[in-house]
Design a protein around this motif. Structure first.
Motif, PDB file in Angstrom:
ATOM      1  N   ILE A   1     -44.023 -46.310  91.652  1.00 52.75           N
ATOM      2  CA  ILE A   1     -43.324 -45.284  92.440  1.00 52.75           C
ATOM      3  C   ILE A   1     -42.299 -44.568  91.554  1.00 52.75           C
ATOM      4  CG2 ILE A   1     -41.915 -44.883  94.511  1.00 52.75           C
ATOM      5  CD1 ILE A   1     -43.141 -47.455  95.660  1.00 52.75           C
ATOM      6  N   ILE A   2     -41.653 -45.335  90.663  1.00 47.69           N
ATOM      7  CA  ILE A   2     -40.659 -44.731  89.770  1.00 47.69           C
ATOM      8  C   ILE A   2     -41.354 -43.746  88.813  1.00 47.69           C
ATOM      9  CG2 ILE A   2     -38.976 -45.194  87.927  1.00 47.69           C
ATOM     10  CD1 ILE A   2     -38.609 -47.992  89.288  1.00 47.69           C
ATOM     11  N   MET A   3     -42.509 -44.144  88.315  1.00 48.97           N
ATOM     12  CA  MET A   3     -43.250 -43.244  87.406  1.00 48.97           C
ATOM     13  C   MET A   3     -43.603 -41.941  88.110  1.00 48.97           C
ATOM     14  SD  MET A   3     -43.243 -44.307  84.460  1.00 48.97           S
ATOM     15  CE  MET A   3     -44.218 -42.967  83.810  1.00 48.97           C
ATOM     16  N   ASP A   4     -44.025 -42.061  89.370  1.00 47.07           N
ATOM     17  CA  ASP A   4     -44.350 -40.842  90.148  1.00 47.07           C
ATOM     18  C   ASP A   4     -43.117 -39.947  90.253  1.00 47.07           C
ATOM     19  OD1 ASP A   4     -46.876 -41.718  90.518  1.00 47.07           O
ATOM     20  OD2 ASP A   4     -46.577 -42.437  92.584  1.00 47.07           O
ATOM     21  N   ALA A   5     -41.955 -40.609  90.498  1.00 49.64           N
ATOM     22  CA  ALA A   5     -40.715 -39.830  90.650  1.00 49.64           C
ATOM     23  C   ALA A   5     -40.365 -39.130  89.340  1.00 49.64           C
ATOM     24  CB  ALA A   5     -39.573 -40.755  91.084  1.00 49.64           C
ATOM     25  N   PHE A   6     -40.546 -39.819  88.223  1.00 46.23           N
ATOM     26  CA  PHE A   6     -40.261 -39.186  86.924  1.00 46.23           C
ATOM     27  C   PHE A   6     -41.190 -37.991  86.702  1.00 46.23           C
ATOM     28  CE2 PHE A   6     -37.647 -42.784  85.504  1.00 46.23           C
ATOM     29  CZ  PHE A   6     -36.653 -42.073  84.824  1.00 46.23           C
ATOM     30  N   ASN A   7     -42.433 -38.155  87.112  1.00 46.81           N
ATOM     31  CA  ASN A   7     -43.378 -37.041  86.963  1.00 46.81           C
ATOM     32  C   ASN A   7     -42.971 -35.840  87.812  1.00 46.81           C
ATOM     33  OD1 ASN A   7     -44.952 -38.379  85.116  1.00 46.81           O
ATOM     34  ND2 ASN A   7     -46.284 -39.302  86.681  1.00 46.81           N
ATOM     35  N   MET A   8     -42.215 -36.118  88.869  1.00 44.91           N
ATOM     36  CA  MET A   8     -41.744 -35.011  89.719  1.00 44.91           C
ATOM     37  C   MET A   8     -40.460 -34.396  89.156  1.00 44.91           C
ATOM     38  SD  MET A   8     -42.345 -36.696  93.444  1.00 44.91           S
ATOM     39  CE  MET A   8     -41.956 -35.252  94.412  1.00 44.91           C
ATOM     40  N   GLY A   9     -39.901 -34.994  88.116  1.00 46.44           N
ATOM     41  CA  GLY A   9     -38.747 -34.366  87.462  1.00 46.44           C
ATOM     42  C   GLY A   9     -37.409 -35.037  87.680  1.00 46.44           C
ATOM     43  N   VAL A  10     -37.384 -36.275  88.182  1.00 40.73           N
ATOM     44  CA  VAL A  10     -36.072 -36.920  88.322  1.00 40.73           C
ATOM     45  C   VAL A  10     -35.534 -37.239  86.923  1.00 40.73           C
ATOM     46  CG1 VAL A  10     -36.660 -37.937  90.553  1.00 40.73           C
ATOM     47  CG2 VAL A  10     -36.813 -39.345  88.508  1.00 40.73           C
ATOM     48  N   ASP A  11     -34.217 -37.379  86.835  1.00 39.55           N
ATOM     49  CA  ASP A  11     -33.577 -37.503  85.531  1.00 39.55           C
ATOM     50  C   ASP A  11     -33.377 -38.949  85.081  1.00 39.55           C
ATOM     51  OD1 ASP A  11     -32.390 -34.998  87.091  1.00 39.55           O
ATOM     52  OD2 ASP A  11     -32.472 -34.536  84.941  1.00 39.55           O
ATOM     53  N   ASP A  12     -33.228 -39.849  86.038  1.00 41.20           N
ATOM     54  CA  ASP A  12     -32.930 -41.231  85.657  1.00 41.20           C
ATOM     55  C   ASP A  12     -33.199 -42.129  86.859  1.00 41.20           C
ATOM     56  OD1 ASP A  12     -32.073 -43.343  84.140  1.00 41.20           O
ATOM     57  OD2 ASP A  12     -30.085 -42.550  83.728  1.00 41.20           O
ATOM     58  N   PHE A  13     -33.198 -43.440  86.638  1.00 37.63           N
ATOM     59  CA  PHE A  13     -33.279 -44.351  87.768  1.00 37.63           C
ATOM     60  C   PHE A  13     -32.362 -45.546  87.536  1.00 37.63           C
ATOM     61  CE2 PHE A  13     -35.658 -48.200  86.616  1.00 37.63           C
ATOM     62  CZ  PHE A  13     -36.169 -47.845  85.376  1.00 37.63           C
ATOM     63  N   ILE A  14     -31.897 -46.127  88.644  1.00 35.64           N
ATOM     64  CA  ILE A  14     -31.032 -47.306  88.589  1.00 35.64           C
ATOM     65  C   ILE A  14     -31.617 -48.342  89.538  1.00 35.64           C
ATOM     66  CG2 ILE A  14     -28.748 -48.218  89.214  1.00 35.64           C
ATOM     67  CD1 ILE A  14     -27.550 -45.583  88.326  1.00 35.64           C
ATOM     68  N   THR A  15     -31.690 -49.578  89.042  1.00 34.26           N
ATOM     69  CA  THR A  15     -32.248 -50.641  89.869  1.00 34.26           C
ATOM     70  C   THR A  15     -31.169 -51.245  90.756  1.00 34.26           C
ATOM     71  OG1 THR A  15     -33.724 -51.131  88.048  1.00 34.26           O
ATOM     72  CG2 THR A  15     -33.607 -52.766  89.778  1.00 34.26           C
ATOM     73  N   LYS A  16     -31.523 -51.457  92.031  1.00 31.95           N
ATOM     74  CA  LYS A  16     -30.587 -52.079  92.974  1.00 31.95           C
ATOM     75  C   LYS A  16     -30.689 -53.592  92.905  1.00 31.95           C
ATOM     76  CE  LYS A  16     -32.380 -49.674  96.420  1.00 31.95           C
ATOM     77  NZ  LYS A  16     -32.695 -49.139  97.739  1.00 31.95           N
ATOM     78  N   PRO A  17     -29.641 -54.366  92.988  1.00 37.21           N
ATOM     79  CA  PRO A  17     -28.260 -53.889  92.997  1.00 37.21           C
ATOM     80  C   PRO A  17     -27.849 -53.469  91.591  1.00 37.21           C
ATOM     81  CG  PRO A  17     -28.331 -56.299  93.172  1.00 37.21           C
ATOM     82  CD  PRO A  17     -29.737 -55.831  93.118  1.00 37.21           C
ATOM     83  N   PHE A  18     -27.134 -52.361  91.512  1.00 44.26           N
ATOM     84  CA  PHE A  18     -26.857 -51.727  90.222  1.00 44.26           C
ATOM     85  C   PHE A  18     -25.732 -52.436  89.468  1.00 44.26           C
ATOM     86  CE2 PHE A  18     -24.393 -49.872  93.608  1.00 44.26           C
ATOM     87  CZ  PHE A  18     -23.118 -49.871  93.093  1.00 44.26           C
ATOM     88  N   SER A  19     -25.763 -52.310  88.154  1.00 46.71           N
ATOM     89  CA  SER A  19     -24.642 -52.788  87.338  1.00 46.71           C
ATOM     90  C   SER A  19     -23.544 -51.726  87.418  1.00 46.71           C
ATOM     91  CB  SER A  19     -25.095 -52.972  85.895  1.00 46.71           C
ATOM     92  OG  SER A  19     -24.046 -52.693  85.013  1.00 46.71           O
ATOM     93  N   PRO A  20     -22.320 -52.116  87.806  1.00 53.06           N
ATOM     94  CA  PRO A  20     -21.271 -51.107  88.022  1.00 53.06           C
ATOM     95  C   PRO A  20     -21.008 -50.220  86.812  1.00 53.06           C
ATOM     96  CG  PRO A  20     -20.539 -53.274  88.766  1.00 53.06           C
ATOM     97  CD  PRO A  20     -21.859 -53.477  88.111  1.00 53.06           C
ATOM     98  N   ASN A  21     -20.922 -50.828  85.621  1.00 56.93           N
ATOM     99  CA  ASN A  21     -20.634 -50.020  84.432  1.00 56.93           C
ATOM    100  C   ASN A  21     -21.794 -49.107  84.071  1.00 56.93           C
ATOM    101  OD1 ASN A  21     -18.117 -51.087  84.210  1.00 56.93           O
ATOM    102  ND2 ASN A  21     -18.678 -52.646  82.727  1.00 56.93           N
ATOM    103  N   GLU A  22     -23.008 -49.616  84.285  1.00 64.73           N
ATOM    104  CA  GLU A  22     -24.187 -48.808  83.999  1.00 64.73           C
ATOM    105  C   GLU A  22     -24.227 -47.588  84.925  1.00 64.73           C
ATOM    106  OE1 GLU A  22     -27.604 -51.343  83.445  1.00 64.73           O
ATOM    107  OE2 GLU A  22     -28.878 -49.636  83.982  1.00 64.73           O
ATOM    108  N   LEU A  23     -23.896 -47.814  86.186  1.00 65.83           N
ATOM    109  CA  LEU A  23     -23.868 -46.693  87.141  1.00 65.83           C
ATOM    110  C   LEU A  23     -22.873 -45.633  86.662  1.00 65.83           C
ATOM    111  CD1 LEU A  23     -24.616 -45.566  90.093  1.00 65.83           C
ATOM    112  CD2 LEU A  23     -22.410 -46.497  90.735  1.00 65.83           C
ATOM    113  N   SER A  24     -21.662 -46.070  86.315  1.00 68.63           N
ATOM    114  CA  SER A  24     -20.635 -45.116  85.881  1.00 68.63           C
ATOM    115  C   SER A  24     -21.114 -44.319  84.672  1.00 68.63           C
ATOM    116  CB  SER A  24     -19.351 -45.850  85.486  1.00 68.63           C
ATOM    117  OG  SER A  24     -18.796 -46.462  86.606  1.00 68.63           O
ATOM    118  N   LEU A  25     -21.688 -45.021  83.706  1.00 62.96           N
ATOM    119  CA  LEU A  25     -22.136 -44.352  82.472  1.00 62.96           C
ATOM    120  C   LEU A  25     -23.224 -43.320  82.756  1.00 62.96           C
ATOM    121  CD1 LEU A  25     -22.326 -47.312  79.930  1.00 62.96           C
ATOM    122  CD2 LEU A  25     -20.844 -45.310  79.804  1.00 62.96           C
ATOM    123  N   ARG A  26     -24.198 -43.737  83.570  1.00 62.37           N
ATOM    124  CA  ARG A  26     -25.328 -42.828  83.833  1.00 62.37           C
ATOM    125  C   ARG A  26     -24.897 -41.611  84.653  1.00 62.37           C
ATOM    126  NH1 ARG A  26     -30.872 -46.168  84.236  1.00 62.37           N
ATOM    127  NH2 ARG A  26     -30.432 -47.620  82.574  1.00 62.37           N
TER     128      ARG A  26
END
Lengths: 119, 251
Positions: free
Chosen positions: A88-113
């Protein structure tokens, strides 16, 4: 100037965490609990960034991504996914999304991205 | 719980940043009498180096106008960048109330200088107790590590999050039973997918694993027993939460 971020997600704990972290990072956060509510916000407001789940009630994540790419193609999108959604993530990338974050997210990773996409 | 608090207070590691030698001496004396392990750092940078080398302490007491980085900036850095839930007390001289409010946005408490032994002990004990309240003893059912890291130890956020966990899972378990009766297996998979992150956020591996199975590999014939197992695990989590947080409202 505070950046305006739309969070589209239906898990209340994930919503609370995202809202807390993004607000603490100095952003203006708007929440949509389902796809229909998200569409309403998207028709009324232009956002600096959108974070969206893919499995949503009423309007799916992919439908939302199509709408955003058609109407505000410059708005960056981060997909909120779980670890079992590779295809599903690959499909989303093919539609042009910029990035993805896995839940539950790492707080610092979220801030950086988020900072990276908000420039 | 009382004994646990007492023993944790006595063994507490307290970091102090204080430039006035007289105040430093007074604080050392207080620490000795309370049985705290005192670490004295010259400034905030030394605190960060110490934390990087030693992982965590129980409390930081730092001067408001510490240089080169102020007490606020260090408090913010520790919570948002290092992701530590360690409480911070900012020490300061007399200040207006408005400024006090600003300080409390960054730190758990304020300690007035010059230090007065009884007031300092009371304030520090209170702060350590609060911190222990949101760090219950390790148990088999949940951990607050992730919520602590995410919020920099924000107690209100943590408590609201665990109340939300209880309310949401309670309601979704009812939904799971209803859709199971209707044999709507696709919806069962969707609900399990939706609630899996909630179990992950409180680091409950059993709940996460059951949700994963329901969402992906489980056969339709296995779903009923898996939902029952998930229900039992939720009861265990809720019982533990009720024991650890009797003041909260778990639905």
């Amino acid at each position: 100037m505070m950046k305006k971020i739309l969070v589209i997600e239906d898990n209340p704990m994930v919503i609370k965490s995202l809202e807390f972290k993004l607000k603490r990072d100095g952003n203006n956060v708007i929440i949509a609990n389902d796809g229909r509510e998200a569409m309403k916000h998207l028709k009324e407001t232009v956002f600096d960034l959108i974070l969206t789940d893919l499995m949503l009630p009423f309007v799916t994540g992919n439908e939302l991504i199509s709408y955003i790419k058609k109407n505000t193609p410059d708005t960056p999108i981060i997909v909120l996914s779980t670890s079992t959604q590779e295809n599903i993530i690959m499909d989303a990338f093919n539609m042009g999304v910029d990035d993805f974050i896995t839940k539950p997210f790492s707080p610092n990773e979220l801030s950086l991205r988020v900072k990276r996409l908000l420039g | 719980m009382k004994n646990l608090l007492d023993s944790q207070r006595e063994n507490a590691t307290v970091i102090l940043v204080e430039s006035n030698p007289l105040e430093r001496e007074k604080f050392s004396h207080i620490s000795l009498s309370e049985g705290w392990r005192l670490i004295i750092c010259e400034d905030g940078l030394e605190v960060i180096q110490w934390l990087n080398a030693n992982s965590n302490a129980d409390l930081l007491v730092i001067e408001e106008d510490s240089t080169p980085i102020s007490g606020y900036q260090i408090a913010d850095y520790i919570k948002s960048e290092l992701g530590l839930a360690m409480p911070v007390i900012i020490s300061t001289g007399e200040i207006p109330i408005v400024q006090e409010r600003r300080m409390l946005a960054y730190a758990e408490a304020i300690l007035k200088k010059p230090f007065v032994e009884s007031a300092a002990i009371l304030q520090i004990r209170k702060t350590l107790e609060k911190s222990i309240e949101v760090s219950p003893q390790q148990n088999d059912y949940y951990s607050l590590n992730y919520l602590n890291e995410l919020s920099g130890g924000d107690q209100q956020f943590i408590q609201e999050s665990i109340e939300l966990f209880s309310a949401t899972i309670n309601s979704e378990l009812r939904n799971l039973k209803e859709v199971l009766n209707r044999k709507d297996y696709l919806r069962i998979r969707e609900i399990a997918h939706g609630i899996k992150p909630s179990f992950e956020m409180i680091e409950n591996e059993t709940g996460r694993g059951i949700c994963h199975l329901l969402n992906s590999d489980a056969k339709e014939t296995e779903m009923s027993s898996l939902i029952e197992e998930l229900n039992l695990e939720f009861i265990n989590i809720k019982n533990q939460l009720t024991k650890d947080f009797p003041e909260l409202n778990f639905r």
